[in-house]
Design a protein around this motif. Structure first.
Motif, PDB file in Angstrom:
ATOM      1  N   MET A  75       0.834  -1.198   0.000  1.00 55.74           N
ATOM      2  CA  MET A  75       0.000   0.000   0.000  1.00 55.74           C
ATOM      3  C   MET A  75       0.871   1.251   0.000  1.00 55.74           C
ATOM      4  O   MET A  75       1.980   1.240   0.544  1.00 55.74           O
ATOM      5  CB  MET A  75      -0.928   0.002   1.232  1.00 55.74           C
ATOM      6  CG  MET A  75      -1.933   1.157   1.255  1.00 55.74           C
ATOM      7  SD  MET A  75      -3.062   1.108   2.670  1.00 55.74           S
ATOM      8  CE  MET A  75      -4.060  -0.317   2.213  1.00 55.74           C
ATOM      9  N   ASP A  76       0.372   2.313  -0.587  1.00 54.51           N
ATOM     10  CA  ASP A  76       1.078   3.584  -0.654  1.00 54.51           C
ATOM     11  C   ASP A  76       1.395   4.086   0.749  1.00 54.51           C
ATOM     12  O   ASP A  76       0.486   4.216   1.586  1.00 54.51           O
ATOM     13  CB  ASP A  76       0.202   4.589  -1.391  1.00 54.51           C
ATOM     14  CG  ASP A  76       0.906   5.926  -1.597  1.00 54.51           C
ATOM     15  OD1 ASP A  76       2.010   6.117  -1.065  1.00 54.51           O
ATOM     16  OD2 ASP A  76       0.320   6.781  -2.294  1.00 54.51           O
ATOM     17  N   PRO A  77       2.695   4.395   1.071  1.00 53.61           N
ATOM     18  CA  PRO A  77       3.048   4.888   2.406  1.00 53.61           C
ATOM     19  C   PRO A  77       2.273   6.136   2.817  1.00 53.61           C
ATOM     20  O   PRO A  77       1.959   6.322   4.000  1.00 53.61           O
ATOM     21  CB  PRO A  77       4.538   5.174   2.276  1.00 53.61           C
ATOM     22  CG  PRO A  77       5.013   4.262   1.203  1.00 53.61           C
ATOM     23  CD  PRO A  77       3.880   4.181   0.232  1.00 53.61           C
ATOM     24  N   ALA A  78       1.975   7.001   1.866  1.00 51.58           N
ATOM     25  CA  ALA A  78       1.212   8.214   2.186  1.00 51.58           C
ATOM     26  C   ALA A  78      -0.176   7.863   2.718  1.00 51.58           C
ATOM     27  O   ALA A  78      -0.691   8.515   3.638  1.00 51.58           O
ATOM     28  CB  ALA A  78       1.107   9.109   0.958  1.00 51.58           C
ATOM     29  N   VAL A  79      -0.784   6.821   2.131  1.00 54.29           N
ATOM     30  CA  VAL A  79      -2.097   6.373   2.602  1.00 54.29           C
ATOM     31  C   VAL A  79      -1.976   5.775   4.003  1.00 54.29           C
ATOM     32  O   VAL A  79      -2.830   6.013   4.872  1.00 54.29           O
ATOM     33  CB  VAL A  79      -2.698   5.343   1.622  1.00 54.29           C
ATOM     34  CG1 VAL A  79      -4.000   4.765   2.187  1.00 54.29           C
ATOM     35  CG2 VAL A  79      -2.938   5.980   0.261  1.00 54.29           C
ATOM     36  N   LEU A  80      -0.904   5.021   4.234  1.00 57.04           N
ATOM     37  CA  LEU A  80      -0.679   4.436   5.555  1.00 57.04           C
ATOM     38  C   LEU A  80      -0.494   5.527   6.612  1.00 57.04           C
ATOM     39  O   LEU A  80      -0.979   5.393   7.739  1.00 57.04           O
ATOM     40  CB  LEU A  80       0.545   3.517   5.522  1.00 57.04           C
ATOM     41  CG  LEU A  80       0.413   2.247   4.687  1.00 57.04           C
ATOM     42  CD1 LEU A  80       1.742   1.496   4.639  1.00 57.04           C
ATOM     43  CD2 LEU A  80      -0.688   1.346   5.255  1.00 57.04           C
ATOM     44  N   ARG A  81       0.224   6.596   6.249  1.00 57.88           N
ATOM     45  CA  ARG A  81       0.408   7.708   7.192  1.00 57.88           C
ATOM     46  C   ARG A  81      -0.927   8.366   7.516  1.00 57.88           C
ATOM     47  O   ARG A  81      -1.204   8.706   8.671  1.00 57.88           O
ATOM     48  CB  ARG A  81       1.385   8.743   6.632  1.00 57.88           C
ATOM     49  CG  ARG A  81       2.815   8.338   6.722  1.00 57.88           C
ATOM     50  CD  ARG A  81       3.752   9.536   6.596  1.00 57.88           C
ATOM     51  NE  ARG A  81       3.562  10.277   5.357  1.00 57.88           N
ATOM     52  CZ  ARG A  81       4.076   9.912   4.183  1.00 57.88           C
ATOM     53  NH1 ARG A  81       4.806   8.803   4.096  1.00 57.88           N
ATOM     54  NH2 ARG A  81       3.877  10.637   3.093  1.00 57.88           N
ATOM     55  N   GLU A  82      -1.736   8.577   6.487  1.00 63.45           N
ATOM     56  CA  GLU A  82      -3.050   9.175   6.711  1.00 63.45           C
ATOM     57  C   GLU A  82      -3.890   8.297   7.644  1.00 63.45           C
ATOM     58  O   GLU A  82      -4.530   8.804   8.578  1.00 63.45           O
ATOM     59  CB  GLU A  82      -3.778   9.363   5.375  1.00 63.45           C
ATOM     60  CG  GLU A  82      -3.174  10.415   4.471  1.00 63.45           C
ATOM     61  CD  GLU A  82      -3.411  11.824   4.976  1.00 63.45           C
ATOM     62  OE1 GLU A  82      -4.405  12.047   5.705  1.00 63.45           O
ATOM     63  OE2 GLU A  82      -2.613  12.724   4.643  1.00 63.45           O
ATOM     64  N   ASP A  83      -3.874   6.999   7.393  1.00 65.56           N
ATOM     65  CA  ASP A  83      -4.639   6.080   8.236  1.00 65.56           C
ATOM     66  C   ASP A  83      -4.115   6.100   9.669  1.00 65.56           C
ATOM     67  O   ASP A  83      -4.896   6.052  10.631  1.00 65.56           O
ATOM     68  CB  ASP A  83      -4.571   4.651   7.677  1.00 65.56           C
ATOM     69  CG  ASP A  83      -5.354   4.499   6.379  1.00 65.56           C
ATOM     70  OD1 ASP A  83      -6.160   5.405   6.061  1.00 65.56           O
ATOM     71  OD2 ASP A  83      -5.138   3.484   5.685  1.00 65.56           O
ATOM     72  N   MET A  84      -2.787   6.156   9.817  1.00 61.31           N
ATOM     73  CA  MET A  84      -2.172   6.171  11.142  1.00 61.31           C
ATOM     74  C   MET A  84      -2.639   7.398  11.928  1.00 61.31           C
ATOM     75  O   MET A  84      -3.082   7.297  13.084  1.00 61.31           O
ATOM     76  CB  MET A  84      -0.643   6.168  11.026  1.00 61.31           C
ATOM     77  CG  MET A  84       0.091   6.258  12.358  1.00 61.31           C
ATOM     78  SD  MET A  84       1.869   6.562  12.158  1.00 61.31           S
ATOM     79  CE  MET A  84       1.859   8.333  11.743  1.00 61.31           C
ATOM     80  N   VAL A  85      -2.550   8.573  11.305  1.00 58.80           N
ATOM     81  CA  VAL A  85      -2.920   9.804  12.008  1.00 58.80           C
ATOM     82  C   VAL A  85      -4.423   9.850  12.266  1.00 58.80           C
ATOM     83  O   VAL A  85      -4.863  10.292  13.335  1.00 58.80           O
ATOM     84  CB  VAL A  85      -2.446  11.038  11.222  1.00 58.80           C
ATOM     85  CG1 VAL A  85      -2.868  12.320  11.930  1.00 58.80           C
ATOM     86  CG2 VAL A  85      -0.930  11.013  11.065  1.00 58.80           C
TER      87      VAL A  85
END
Length: 245
Positions: free
Chosen positions: A1-11
């Motif tokens: 998965m795109d790291p940017a999407v993972l960051r968004e999900d994390m936050v």
């Protein structure tokens, strides 16, 4: 998965009421921008702790609690005591700017690690130096915010002295039970729930001998406080047997 999407999900998960550990808008935007891959090798966006060179790598939720309490602003000058792998340093640098962010660590290997990680993440202008955390970094004071990522029985005097008049020190405060505390320059304390951090180290201590470190640190601090509180007749430098009246 795109790291940017993972960051968004994390936050998003950190802001959700189920965790409720992130409310500050500046911190939220910075955590969405800062990549964790340069700082955490394995599952960087999982909300769990790790270990690197004898130090704990904070889980995103723990980092968010610290940063939310610190609440750095774009015009602040910041100091991180206990740079670790450098992730929280990078988030602060994203907000206040790399040249206004300074970090220290007593572990020279971690200093090199933090410098390398910050450079990979694009924050190579952050100054990271090897220093005793209790002494701070007076050369660049005053600081609007100081983050101490280690436990202490009381706020280190040098760090309070290096705060700007309206500055704030965020730290795990206490011995047996620690609370995440925001301390003003004048010593006023605002508490934000319990935390559990390793004790702040001094020269000669090892990250692998935590119980001994805690005993040495607390014994030294309590001995100093006791010595300062003794009345004159208890002071060691007066030999009352030899005194002449």
């Amino acid at each position: 998965m795109d790291p940017a999407v993972l960051r968004e999900d994390m936050v998003d998960s950190l802001e959700h009421e189920s965790k409720g550990c992130l409310e500050d808008e500046e911190v939220s935007l910075a955590m969405r921008a800062v990549e964790r891959e340069p700082f955490v090798d394995d599952a960087p966006y999982a909300d769990r702790t790790g270990e690197r060179h004898g130090t704990r790598v904070l889980a995103p939720s723990t980092a968010a609690r610290l940063l939310d309490a610190l609440a750095p602003k774009p015009d602040d000058r910041a100091l991180v005591v206990g740079a670790g792998v450098g992730y929280t340093v990078a988030v602060i640098a994203e907000i206040v700017g790399a040249t206004d962010t300074h970090a220290i660590d007593i572990n020279r290997q971690l200093v090199y690690e933090a410098r390398s990680n910050l450079s990979k993440a694009g924050y190579d202008e952050v100054l990271v130096d090897c220093r005793d955390g209790a002494e701070g970094l007076a050369a660049y004071a005053p600081y609007d915010c100081i983050l101490l990522e280690a436990g202490a029985v009381e706020p280190p005097r040098a760090l309070l002295e290096q705060l700007a008049p309206d500055g704030r020190l965020v730290m795990p405060l206490g011995a047996g039970t620690q609370t995440l505390s925001v301390v003003s320059k004048g010593g006023e304390i605002e508490r934000h729930g319990t935390v559990a951090f390793q004790p702040m180290l001094v020269d000669g201590e090892s990250t692998h001998e935590i119980e001994r470190n805690r005993t040495r640190r607390e014994d030294r601090e309590f001995a100093r406080k006791h010595a300062e509180s003794r009345p004159g007749w208890e002071q060691d430098w007066i030999d009352w047997d030899d005194a002449r009246w």
